[in-house]
Motif scaffolding. Structure first.
Motif: not given
Length: 339
Positions: A242-259
């Motif tokens: 995923i291409a992500v634009w964040s205002p801050d570096a060093g923060i966690p981005i979580r992705l969840k896949a589900e049914d």
């Protein structure tokens, strides 16, 4: 549909007049992913020595998830934006009956593509027959699903058929004419499709994690019905970029896949942003789940994705922050491969 003869209860074509012939109709819905060329398709009444009732005009293209309705005589109304025709050039119009009716539809070459026998359902209803749930279900009498007797050109509840596709991988946000980019926010996120902050020719998904957002605030990248198709996870193919634009570096981005039908069947992974106020392509490898969460199970159906920006930090602590994502792509990499 053979209309009710109780005053305007049977006025399916909306012209303000009840007419046994004029208010008869037949509805078709294109469930495909491309426009369907219905030119030359024929409607036959098989109970009257195979009499031809209507031929669809040349150049008729039914849009994906769109509807086409043929009435006995000229209709008045919008009918959910469906393509609308009338069979009033035929001597007996459509001539549909409550029972003893077999409708035959042939393609432009004259080959039978479907038949409908009303006898299996008929209780002399003076109402239309419809599939319920819409499009995919079995045929029922319309009054078994709703208080009205007909819904030409729309779903049984009167809402239009959606002529846009649901979100599916890969996800960009530019095809607004053909894709329904409805996403689902939770926990205090607010998302919308906007112009890319770095490229005016591109559209992206903006998500604002507001000052009152929960630490688990996020955005499901679809409606609650999930993606159009399941994510094809397999051994050795467990990653999503995923291409992500964040205002801050060093923060966690979580992705969840589900049914989408069973939230207990899920897998979550996480990565960190590397740059601030710039686009960065992040790889989420679901073969490396977050500690304390379930491992990926290739027997499950994963058809819904949710993204969590700065997971674990609430809006009151971080302040309101704006994030963007684009180019959500299934990757063939990630995880160990089977020998």
């Amino acid at each position: 549909y053979d209309p009710s003869n109780n005053a305007l209860d049977g006025d399916a074509n909306g012209d303000g007049v009840y007419s046994q012939e004029g208010d008869s109709f037949i509805e078709f819905v294109n469930t495909g992913t491309t426009a369907f060329d219905a030119s030359g398709y024929q409607i036959w009444d098989d109970t009257t020595n195979g009499q031809l009732r209507f031929v669809v005009p040349a150049g008729t293209m039914v849009p994906p998830n769109g509807a086409m309705v043929v009435f006995g005589t000229a209709p008045t109304g919008s009918f959910g934006g469906a393509l609308v025709f009338s069979a009033d050039t035929t001597p007996s119009n459509l001539n549909f009956n409550n029972s003893g009716e077999v409708i035959v539809v042939k393609n432009a070459s004259g080959s039978t593509v479907l038949t409908f026998d009303s006898d299996a359902l008929s209780n002399n209803p003076n109402e239309s027959y419809t599939r319920f749930p819409d499009v995919t279900g079995a045929f029922l009498q319309h009054g078994d699903t709703t208080a009205v007797l007909f819904s030409p050109g729309t779903k049984t509840d009167g809402s239009p058929f959606n002529t846009k596709f649901p979100i599916d991988l890969p996800i960009t946000w530019n095809d607004t004419a053909n894709v329904d980019y409805t996403v689902t926010d939770f926990g205090g996120n607010a998302s919308s499709v906007v112009v890319d902050p770095t490229n005016a020719a591109n559209l992206v998904l903006e998500s604002v994690k507001g000052g009152a957002a929960q630490l688990w605030a996020g955005t499901t990248l679809s409606t609650p019905s999930g993606l159009a198709t399941a994510i094809p996870f397999a051994a050795g193919s467990t990653s999503i970029d995923i291409a992500v634009w964040s205002p801050d570096a060093g923060i966690p981005i979580r992705l969840k896949a589900e049914d989408h039908t069973d939230p207990t069947k899920s897998v979550e992974t996480e990565t960190m942003t590397m740059v601030a106020s710039a686009w960065d392509t992040l790889t989420f490898d679901f073969s490396n789940p977050v500690a304390g969460t379930a491992a990926i199970n290739f027997a499950f159906t994963y058809d819904m994705l949710s993204i969590f920006y700065n997971f674990g930090t609430d809006g009151a602590t971080a302040g309101s922050k704006t994030y963007y994502c684009d180019n959500v792509m299934f990757s063939m990499g990630g995880g160990p491969s089977l020998a």
